[in-house]
Design a protein around this motif. Structure first.
Motif, PDB file in Angstrom:
ATOM      1  N   HIS A 260     -37.401 -11.513  23.699  1.00  0.00           N
ATOM      2  CA  HIS A 260     -38.561 -11.298  24.575  1.00  0.00           C
ATOM      3  C   HIS A 260     -38.145 -10.696  25.917  1.00  0.00           C
ATOM      4  O   HIS A 260     -38.794  -9.771  26.422  1.00  0.00           O
ATOM      5  N   LEU A 261     -37.063 -11.223  26.500  1.00  0.00           N
ATOM      6  CA  LEU A 261     -36.636 -10.708  27.803  1.00  0.00           C
ATOM      7  C   LEU A 261     -36.119  -9.276  27.672  1.00  0.00           C
ATOM      8  O   LEU A 261     -36.432  -8.417  28.502  1.00  0.00           O
ATOM      9  N   THR A 262     -35.342  -9.012  26.620  1.00  0.00           N
ATOM     10  CA  THR A 262     -34.826  -7.657  26.418  1.00  0.00           C
ATOM     11  C   THR A 262     -35.973  -6.683  26.192  1.00  0.00           C
ATOM     12  O   THR A 262     -35.950  -5.551  26.700  1.00  0.00           O
ATOM     13  N   ARG A 263     -36.948  -7.098  25.434  1.00  0.00           N
ATOM     14  CA  ARG A 263     -38.119  -6.237  25.156  1.00  0.00           C
ATOM     15  C   ARG A 263     -38.794  -5.813  26.458  1.00  0.00           C
ATOM     16  O   ARG A 263     -39.196  -4.647  26.612  1.00  0.00           O
ATOM     17  N   LYS A 264     -38.895  -6.725  27.419  1.00  0.00           N
ATOM     18  CA  LYS A 264     -39.550  -6.390  28.689  1.00  0.00           C
ATOM     19  C   LYS A 264     -38.698  -5.427  29.515  1.00  0.00           C
ATOM     20  O   LYS A 264     -39.232  -4.493  30.129  1.00  0.00           O
ATOM     21  N   LEU A 265     -37.398  -5.638  29.528  1.00  0.00           N
ATOM     22  CA  LEU A 265     -36.526  -4.864  30.404  1.00  0.00           C
ATOM     23  C   LEU A 265     -35.998  -3.583  29.771  1.00  0.00           C
ATOM     24  O   LEU A 265     -35.492  -2.705  30.479  1.00  0.00           O
ATOM     25  N   LEU A 266     -36.104  -3.455  28.461  1.00  0.00           N
ATOM     26  CA  LEU A 266     -35.446  -2.365  27.747  1.00  0.00           C
ATOM     27  C   LEU A 266     -35.865  -0.963  28.198  1.00  0.00           C
ATOM     28  O   LEU A 266     -34.997  -0.102  28.386  1.00  0.00           O
ATOM     29  N   PRO A 267     -37.156  -0.672  28.384  1.00  0.00           N
ATOM     30  CA  PRO A 267     -37.520   0.697  28.771  1.00  0.00           C
ATOM     31  C   PRO A 267     -36.821   1.165  30.045  1.00  0.00           C
ATOM     32  O   PRO A 267     -36.254   2.264  30.098  1.00  0.00           O
ATOM     33  N   GLY A 268     -36.845   0.320  31.076  1.00  0.00           N
ATOM     34  CA  GLY A 268     -36.213   0.695  32.340  1.00  0.00           C
ATOM     35  C   GLY A 268     -34.704   0.780  32.223  1.00  0.00           C
ATOM     36  O   GLY A 268     -34.066   1.650  32.824  1.00  0.00           O
ATOM     37  N   MET A 269     -34.100  -0.093  31.437  1.00  0.00           N
ATOM     38  CA  MET A 269     -32.656  -0.091  31.289  1.00  0.00           C
ATOM     39  C   MET A 269     -32.185   1.115  30.468  1.00  0.00           C
ATOM     40  O   MET A 269     -31.108   1.654  30.718  1.00  0.00           O
ATOM     41  N   LEU A 270     -32.983   1.535  29.497  1.00  0.00           N
ATOM     42  CA  LEU A 270     -32.626   2.729  28.730  1.00  0.00           C
ATOM     43  C   LEU A 270     -32.599   3.962  29.626  1.00  0.00           C
ATOM     44  O   LEU A 270     -31.744   4.832  29.493  1.00  0.00           O
ATOM     45  N   GLU A 271     -33.528   3.994  30.565  1.00  0.00           N
ATOM     46  CA  GLU A 271     -33.601   5.138  31.481  1.00  0.00           C
ATOM     47  C   GLU A 271     -32.464   5.101  32.493  1.00  0.00           C
ATOM     48  O   GLU A 271     -31.850   6.126  32.800  1.00  0.00           O
TER      49      GLU A 271
ATOM     50  N   LYS B  64     -25.045  -4.209  42.340  1.00  0.00           N
ATOM     51  CA  LYS B  64     -25.998  -3.998  41.245  1.00  0.00           C
ATOM     52  C   LYS B  64     -26.664  -5.307  40.837  1.00  0.00           C
ATOM     53  O   LYS B  64     -26.092  -6.380  40.997  1.00  0.00           O
ATOM     54  N   THR B  65     -27.861  -5.180  40.312  1.00  0.00           N
ATOM     55  CA  THR B  65     -28.626  -6.356  39.913  1.00  0.00           C
ATOM     56  C   THR B  65     -28.241  -6.783  38.508  1.00  0.00           C
ATOM     57  O   THR B  65     -28.217  -5.968  37.585  1.00  0.00           O
TER      58      THR B  65
ATOM     59  N   PRO C 106     -32.686  -4.006  35.967  1.00  0.00           N
ATOM     60  CA  PRO C 106     -31.337  -4.460  36.313  1.00  0.00           C
ATOM     61  C   PRO C 106     -30.282  -3.571  35.666  1.00  0.00           C
ATOM     62  O   PRO C 106     -30.554  -2.882  34.677  1.00  0.00           O
ATOM     63  N   TRP C 107     -29.074  -3.617  36.220  1.00  0.00           N
ATOM     64  CA  TRP C 107     -27.971  -2.866  35.599  1.00  0.00           C
ATOM     65  C   TRP C 107     -27.445  -3.607  34.381  1.00  0.00           C
ATOM     66  O   TRP C 107     -26.993  -2.999  33.423  1.00  0.00           O
ATOM     67  N   MET C 108     -27.543  -4.937  34.409  1.00  0.00           N
ATOM     68  CA  MET C 108     -27.012  -5.720  33.299  1.00  0.00           C
ATOM     69  C   MET C 108     -27.824  -6.990  33.090  1.00  0.00           C
ATOM     70  O   MET C 108     -28.332  -7.589  34.031  1.00  0.00           O
ATOM     71  N   VAL C 109     -27.951  -7.389  31.817  1.00  0.00           N
ATOM     72  CA  VAL C 109     -28.514  -8.681  31.452  1.00  0.00           C
ATOM     73  C   VAL C 109     -27.461  -9.424  30.643  1.00  0.00           C
ATOM     74  O   VAL C 109     -26.894  -8.866  29.700  1.00  0.00           O
ATOM     75  N   VAL C 110     -27.201 -10.676  31.019  1.00  0.00           N
ATOM     76  CA  VAL C 110     -26.264 -11.512  30.279  1.00  0.00           C
ATOM     77  C   VAL C 110     -27.045 -12.662  29.666  1.00  0.00           C
ATOM     78  O   VAL C 110     -27.547 -13.535  30.381  1.00  0.00           O
TER      79      VAL C 110
END
Length: 288
Positions: A135-146, A26-27, A99-103
């Motif tokens: 800012h980074l979470t805002r960009k990735l959030l839609p795809g990660m929620l799905e 996973k990414t 991605p599957w996870m952001v740290v």
């Protein structure tokens, strides 16, 4: 005291691999990955089979990290980006799939009284961790929620109880805490799980990058937060948090007891920290 000392130190070298195995293939995006805790987290996750995307401002250090991971058979790619800049985040190629996870490991800021700080210092403290994470979470959030997955925030004890002489830094850490709590509410009922990992003092290059900051930590604070962690121990704690699925994870464990104590007896903890502080704001102002 013996019981206290038992929890004041932590050894986190063995993980529940069946649960950590979820990262295999996973990414995972790691910010602040050019050095310190972020770099160690990237190396460990890559060794566990994750495909890591390492993000920081220093391109040279990121490329060195990617080369090291690939030499051992891991998958990694680097993105040089100042995540506190929304335009830079929007322009960054983080991949087509979420991605599957952001740290979120990015963090900076010298410990200073507000009157010591320049306006740029205040903004610098907010840039990382808060603005970079937002800012980074805002960009990735839609795809990660799905898709579902994890949002992991690495936090300082200053995000729970501020110390004297670290005003802007503490404010930025409280802002990060607010971001986590808000996202935890926003993501309720979804497949995306926010987590926060509160780490005690860590022997990383943070304090060498911010000279004079360590001197402002009250001696009592070290008793309340436990023995300092190595970078590897801190990274292991982050991975343990992911494996446990805990909403809030503390390392060393004594931090959990300290947090509970602060919640119920906040005035006592604040008084003790201020009484043992190495810096006196009033004296400093008089001397000026």
């Amino acid at each position: 005291m013996l019981l206290f000392n038992k929890f004041a130190t932590t050894t986190t070298t063995v993980w529940p691999l069946r649960r950590v195995a979820a990262v295999q293939g996973k990414t995972v995006v790691i910010t602040g990955a050019s050095q310190g805790i972020g770099r160690a987290v990237a190396l460990k996750l890559a060794a566990l089979g994750a495909s890591v995307v390492v993000v920081a401002r220093s391109e040279d250090k990121l490329e060195e990290l990617v080369a090291e991971i690939r030499e051992t058979g891991g998958e990694a790619r680097a993105i040089a980006c100042d995540c506190s800049d929304p335009a830079a985040v929007e322009a960054a190629d983080l991949g087509a799939a979420a991605p599957w996870m952001v740290v979120h490991c990015a963090g900076a800021g010298r410990f200073r009284f507000l009157t010591e700080a320049e306006a740029t210092d205040i903004k610098f403290c907010l840039d990382a961790p808060f603005l970079a994470a937002a800012h980074l979470t805002r960009k990735l959030l839609p795809g990660m929620l799905e898709r579902g997955g994890r949002l992991v925030f690495v936090q300082s004890p200053c995000g729970i109880c501020p110390i004297a002489g670290a005003t802007s830094y503490s404010c930025a850490r409280w802002a990060l805490q607010g971001l986590f709590e808000s996202l935890d509410a926003d993501c309720a009922g979804s497949k995306l799980k926010p987590q926060i990992v509160v780490l005690g003092e860590t022997h990383s290059n943070y304090f060498s990058n911010n000279p004079g900051s360590r001197d402002r930590i009250p001696p009592l604070s070290r008793l309340l937060t436990g023995a300092a962690l190595s970078v590897d121990e801190a990274a292991d704690a982050v991975i343990r948090a992911v494996a446990s699925g805990s909403r809030i994870y503390y390392a060393p464990f004594v931090l959990r007891a300290t947090t509970l104590f602060y919640h119920f007896f906040g005035p006592v903890v604040r008084f003790l920290l201020r009484s043992t502080s190495k810096v006196d704001y009033r004296v400093m102002m008089i001397n000026e």
